[in-house]
Design a protein around this motif. Structure first.
Motif, PDB file in Angstrom:
ATOM      1  N   GLY A 305       0.966  -1.250  -0.065  1.00  0.00           N
ATOM      2  CA  GLY A 305       0.076   0.157  -0.014  1.00  0.00           C
ATOM      3  C   GLY A 305       0.863   1.190   0.072  1.00  0.00           C
ATOM      4  O   GLY A 305       2.007   1.363  -0.744  1.00  0.00           O
ATOM      5  N   THR A 306       0.433   2.320   0.904  1.00  0.00           N
ATOM      6  CA  THR A 306       0.999   3.488   0.859  1.00  0.00           C
ATOM      7  C   THR A 306       2.272   3.725   1.964  1.00  0.00           C
ATOM      8  O   THR A 306       2.779   4.856   1.972  1.00  0.00           O
ATOM      9  CB  THR A 306      -0.092   4.597   0.915  1.00  0.00           C
ATOM     10  N   SER A 307       2.822   2.533   2.483  1.00  0.00           N
ATOM     11  CA  SER A 307       3.370   2.777   3.588  1.00  0.00           C
ATOM     12  C   SER A 307       4.828   3.251   2.992  1.00  0.00           C
ATOM     13  O   SER A 307       5.573   3.957   3.729  1.00  0.00           O
ATOM     14  CB  SER A 307       3.777   1.588   4.301  1.00  0.00           C
ATOM     15  N   LEU A 308       5.048   3.089   1.818  1.00  0.00           N
ATOM     16  CA  LEU A 308       6.522   3.677   1.295  1.00  0.00           C
ATOM     17  C   LEU A 308       6.358   4.878   0.396  1.00  0.00           C
ATOM     18  O   LEU A 308       7.131   5.100  -0.264  1.00  0.00           O
ATOM     19  CB  LEU A 308       7.185   2.348   0.767  1.00  0.00           C
ATOM     20  N   GLN A 309       5.187   5.308   0.639  1.00  0.00           N
ATOM     21  CA  GLN A 309       4.871   6.497  -0.178  1.00  0.00           C
ATOM     22  C   GLN A 309       5.544   7.685   0.214  1.00  0.00           C
ATOM     23  O   GLN A 309       5.651   7.753   1.467  1.00  0.00           O
ATOM     24  CB  GLN A 309       3.378   6.744  -0.592  1.00  0.00           C
TER      25      GLN A 309
END
Length: 361
Positions: A305-309
């Motif tokens: 998901g967005t964790s590394l965005q």
């Protein structure tokens, strides 16, 4: 709805005669047209009925009523009141109608109407219809749009710009923005290609995200790396990553990372690293760490998901740090002094928004 409105107007005007008239006005058609007699010049009430109204909904109806008013001015005489009747009107919709001089009626019995001689303002508790349900903002794809909006709180953005920044589809961004607009957490200006929106309730959106974040499952593995000075753990891990030439995305999160972003604690002797699903063992081997169910000082979190965005490269450590929003969400696990650090980090984020502080967890 028209019958309820007529009864309410009869009571509000002290038993005046309220009659239904033809709804055809030259080139337009209304849901209802009522006439009130007994107060000198007849008062006509042009009525548009909609089910549930939020600011974006009333703007569309206002345009229609304004168009019909032009026809009315050519064909009729007397005072015309433009009124929107609905099952439910949001606070923002009511405020918009009052500001623009429109009357409104709600099934609960709330009625607002202004003439040259009187003001009627009946307020009764309204209840959102049970069939109107919020969409899930926190699917893997939509979370990216949510994250992008929080990063740009109070800034006007086109849907295409949000899609590009958050690496999600324009359709996904549109769904998220429409839902936030419905909740009145988002403001809109313009239309079509010039349409822009901005997040005006980032605190509420972040709180909502936090509730969902703590319910998700994730894979955690615990590791140990030898270091003489625990205070230099982040430095040591950053050096090991650089030496190993890791070629997949990763980022520091948790207390150690947040304490660097918003210093509060005197020391943190453990670190958390986010990697994509399936990469924990690869990273552990690359950094020559040992699995350590007990006595670990490094936790590797596998999460998509967005964790590394929106990772941020820290110049002093030559390492990637998770977005402060991800760090904040990860601190809500309640371990140690994480909650205290989360409150402090939240304060830093609110200062960046440039608006009064919202409620903190």
């Amino acid at each position: 709805m028209l019958d309820l409105l007529r009864q309410s107007l009869t009571e509000a005007f002290g038993g005046a005669q309220v009659e239904a008239r033809s709804t055809i006005i030259t080139s337009g058609r209304l849901n209802g047209l009522l006439e009130i007699h007994g107060y000198g010049e007849p008062i006509s009430v042009a009525v548009e009925v909609i089910r549930t109204a939020y600011p974006r909904d009333v703007h569309r109806v206002i345009w229609h009523l304004d168009e019909l008013e032009l026809c009315w001015g050519k064909a009729k005489s007397g005072h015309l009141i433009k009124l929107i009747a609905a099952e439910h009107l949001s606070p923002g919709a009511k405020s918009t109608l009052k500001d623009k001089g429109y009357a409104f009626f709600e099934r609960s019995g709330s009625l607002f109407l202004r003439t040259k001689k009187m003001l009627i303002n009946i307020e009764r508790p309204s209840k959102l219809p049970s069939r109107v349900r919020s969409i899930d903002l926190f699917t893997e794809a939509r979370e990216g749009a949510v994250h992008g909006l929080l990063k740009n709180a109070f800034q006007w953005m086109a849907g295409a710009d949000l899609a590009e920044q958050s690496q999600t589809s324009t359709y996904t961004c549109s769904v998220v923005l429409q839902e936030l607009e419905r909740r009145e957490w988002c403001e809109t200006q313009g239309a079509g290609r010039t349409k822009r929106r901005r997040l005006v309730q980032p605190g509420k959106l972040l709180d909502d995200w936090a509730e969902h974040w703590q319910q998700r499952g994730m894979s955690r593995s615990r590791w140990y790396v030898f270091i003489e000075n625990p205070h230099l753990l982040i430095d040591r891990l950053a050096c090991l990553v650089k030496e190993s030439d890791v070629d997949f995305p990763w980022a520091f999160t948790g207390a150690a990372a947040a304490n660097i972003y918003a210093p509060l604690l005197t020391s943190v002797d453990s670190a958390e690293i986010i990697v994509p699903p399936g990469y924990a063992v690869i990273l552990g081997m690359a950094l020559k760490m040992k699995p350590a169910p007990k006595g670990s000082n490094v936790t590797i979190v596998e999460r998509g998901g967005t964790s590394l965005q929106f990772r941020e490269l820290h110049t002093l450590y030559s390492a990637s740090f998770a977005s402060p929003y991800i760090q904040y969400l990860d601190l809500l696990d309640g371990r140690g002094r994480n909650k205290e650090l989360a409150v402090h980090l939240r304060e830093q984020l609110e200062q960046k928004w440039g608006r009064p502080k919202t409620s903190s967890r």
